[in-house]
Design a protein around this motif. Structure first.
Motif, PDB file in Angstrom:
ATOM      1  N   TYR A   1       0.894  -1.364  -0.166  1.00 39.33           N
ATOM      2  CA  TYR A   1      -0.119   0.130  -0.136  1.00 39.33           C
ATOM      3  C   TYR A   1       0.814   1.256  -0.071  1.00 39.33           C
ATOM      4  CZ  TYR A   1      -3.850  -3.149   0.638  1.00 39.33           C
ATOM      5  OH  TYR A   1      -4.900  -4.056   0.460  1.00 39.33           O
ATOM      6  N   ALA A   2       2.083   1.108   0.583  1.00 40.24           N
ATOM      7  CA  ALA A   2       3.094   2.460   0.378  1.00 40.24           C
ATOM      8  C   ALA A   2       3.423   2.669  -0.768  1.00 40.24           C
ATOM      9  CB  ALA A   2       4.203   1.823   1.361  1.00 40.24           C
ATOM     10  N   ARG A   3       3.508   1.585  -1.603  1.00 42.39           N
ATOM     11  CA  ARG A   3       3.749   1.827  -3.084  1.00 42.39           C
ATOM     12  C   ARG A   3       2.580   2.714  -3.805  1.00 42.39           C
ATOM     13  NH1 ARG A   3       7.358  -2.950  -5.574  1.00 42.39           N
ATOM     14  NH2 ARG A   3       9.141  -2.911  -4.091  1.00 42.39           N
ATOM     15  N   ILE A   4       1.518   1.964  -3.507  1.00 40.15           N
ATOM     16  CA  ILE A   4       0.430   2.516  -4.134  1.00 40.15           C
ATOM     17  C   ILE A   4       0.247   4.118  -3.784  1.00 40.15           C
ATOM     18  CG2 ILE A   4      -1.996   2.622  -4.494  1.00 40.15           C
ATOM     19  CD1 ILE A   4      -1.990  -0.588  -4.027  1.00 40.15           C
ATOM     20  N   ALA A   5       0.333   4.511  -2.346  1.00 38.95           N
ATOM     21  CA  ALA A   5       0.276   5.732  -1.886  1.00 38.95           C
ATOM     22  C   ALA A   5       1.156   6.720  -2.497  1.00 38.95           C
ATOM     23  CB  ALA A   5       0.397   5.631  -0.339  1.00 38.95           C
ATOM     24  N   ALA A   6       2.556   6.231  -2.609  1.00 33.24           N
ATOM     25  CA  ALA A   6       3.458   7.023  -3.444  1.00 33.24           C
ATOM     26  C   ALA A   6       3.067   7.383  -4.875  1.00 33.24           C
ATOM     27  CB  ALA A   6       4.802   6.204  -3.323  1.00 33.24           C
ATOM     28  N   GLN A   7       2.659   6.397  -5.660  1.00 31.30           N
ATOM     29  CA  GLN A   7       2.139   6.722  -6.891  1.00 31.30           C
ATOM     30  C   GLN A   7       1.000   7.623  -6.957  1.00 31.30           C
ATOM     31  OE1 GLN A   7       0.941   2.526  -8.066  1.00 31.30           O
ATOM     32  NE2 GLN A   7       3.044   2.264  -9.196  1.00 31.30           N
ATOM     33  N   LEU A   8       0.429   7.854  -5.937  1.00 30.23           N
ATOM     34  CA  LEU A   8      -0.796   8.547  -5.849  1.00 30.23           C
ATOM     35  C   LEU A   8      -0.413  10.175  -5.307  1.00 30.23           C
ATOM     36  CD1 LEU A   8      -3.826   6.134  -5.144  1.00 30.23           C
ATOM     37  CD2 LEU A   8      -3.125   7.309  -7.166  1.00 30.23           C
ATOM     38  N   ALA A   9       0.749  10.238  -4.796  1.00 31.64           N
ATOM     39  CA  ALA A   9       1.344  11.289  -4.006  1.00 31.64           C
ATOM     40  C   ALA A   9       0.468  11.658  -2.783  1.00 31.64           C
ATOM     41  CB  ALA A   9       1.498  12.606  -5.141  1.00 31.64           C
ATOM     42  N   ILE A  10       0.131  10.373  -2.098  1.00 34.88           N
ATOM     43  CA  ILE A  10      -0.497  10.634  -0.708  1.00 34.88           C
ATOM     44  C   ILE A  10       0.079   9.858   0.350  1.00 34.88           C
ATOM     45  CG2 ILE A  10      -2.712  11.121  -1.687  1.00 34.88           C
ATOM     46  CD1 ILE A  10      -3.644   8.507  -1.119  1.00 34.88           C
ATOM     47  N   SER A  11      -0.143   9.941   1.552  1.00 34.32           N
ATOM     48  CA  SER A  11       0.638   9.028   2.631  1.00 34.32           C
ATOM     49  C   SER A  11      -0.046   7.887   2.642  1.00 34.32           C
ATOM     50  CB  SER A  11       0.323   9.696   4.010  1.00 34.32           C
ATOM     51  OG  SER A  11      -0.926   9.542   4.401  1.00 34.32           O
ATOM     52  N   GLU A  12       0.545   6.835   2.987  1.00 41.27           N
ATOM     53  CA  GLU A  12       0.114   5.544   3.231  1.00 41.27           C
ATOM     54  C   GLU A  12      -1.204   5.443   4.046  1.00 41.27           C
ATOM     55  OE1 GLU A  12       1.431   0.812   4.113  1.00 41.27           O
ATOM     56  OE2 GLU A  12       2.735   2.545   5.005  1.00 41.27           O
ATOM     57  N   SER A  13      -0.996   6.160   5.100  1.00 39.69           N
ATOM     58  CA  SER A  13      -2.169   6.200   6.166  1.00 39.69           C
ATOM     59  C   SER A  13      -3.540   6.856   5.480  1.00 39.69           C
ATOM     60  CB  SER A  13      -1.538   7.036   7.541  1.00 39.69           C
ATOM     61  OG  SER A  13      -1.347   8.328   7.329  1.00 39.69           O
ATOM     62  N   ASP A  14      -3.244   8.005   4.642  1.00 41.32           N
ATOM     63  CA  ASP A  14      -4.534   8.550   4.082  1.00 41.32           C
ATOM     64  C   ASP A  14      -5.097   7.475   3.188  1.00 41.32           C
ATOM     65  OD1 ASP A  14      -6.147  10.327   2.946  1.00 41.32           O
ATOM     66  OD2 ASP A  14      -4.823  11.352   1.643  1.00 41.32           O
TER      67      ASP A  14
END
Length: 157
Positions: A26-39
């Motif tokens: 999920y951290a990788r997905i969050a980085a791709q979307l430019a948001i935090s993993e917790s968000d």
């Protein structure tokens, strides 16, 4: 229901792809979307709670990991034992699917299990063990003869 935001649509697009085999997919997905993993996780949880997302699941390509035999076993279970028998079967590591279905006059089977193994004999062994555990005598076994392409619905492509 409110319409989805563009970010929620992007999240759904990403969740439809194969997850990276890593401790933090999920951290990788969050980085791709430019948001935090917790968000990201909070937004996924909100979409699950609102019913936008029903489930997130894995598709195991069982033949690639050595399970070349699989059998659908249908069971005629007394109504008062369906839940307990289903829970017992579902807890077995060889059972990948276990669900109840409506019966019909010509088809009395109400509990379905999918058993995976390396050989048909091994499947038969597991099913015989399930028979002994449950004492359900009326069942049928159907072996797969080919693997069909497994795909899920894709949204917002």
């Amino acid at each position: 229901m409110n319409s989805l935001t563009e970010l929620e649509r992007k999240i759904i697009r990403e969740l439809q792809k194969e997850l990276a085999i890593t401790a933090t997919p999920y951290a990788r997905i969050a980085a791709q979307l430019a948001i935090s993993e917790s968000d990201l996780l909070a937004r996924i949880k909100n979409m699950q709670e609102s019913g936008v997302i029903r489930k997130i699941g894995a598709v195991l390509r069982h033949r690639l990991v050595g399970y070349s035999a699989n059998a659908l076993c249908v069971w005629q279970v007394p109504e008062d034992r369906v839940v307990t028998t289903g829970e017992m079967f579902a807890a077995l590591p060889v059972v990948t699917h276990c669900y109840e279905r409506v019966t019909h006059a010509a088809w009395p089977y109400n509990l379905y299990t999918m058993v995976h193994a390396t050989t048909r004999d091994e499947c038969q062994h597991h099913i015989a063990s399930m028979h002994r555990m449950s004492r359900i005598d009326d069942y049928q076994i159907f072996y797969s003869t080919q693997e069909l392409k497994k795909i899920s619905m894709r949204y917002f492509e």
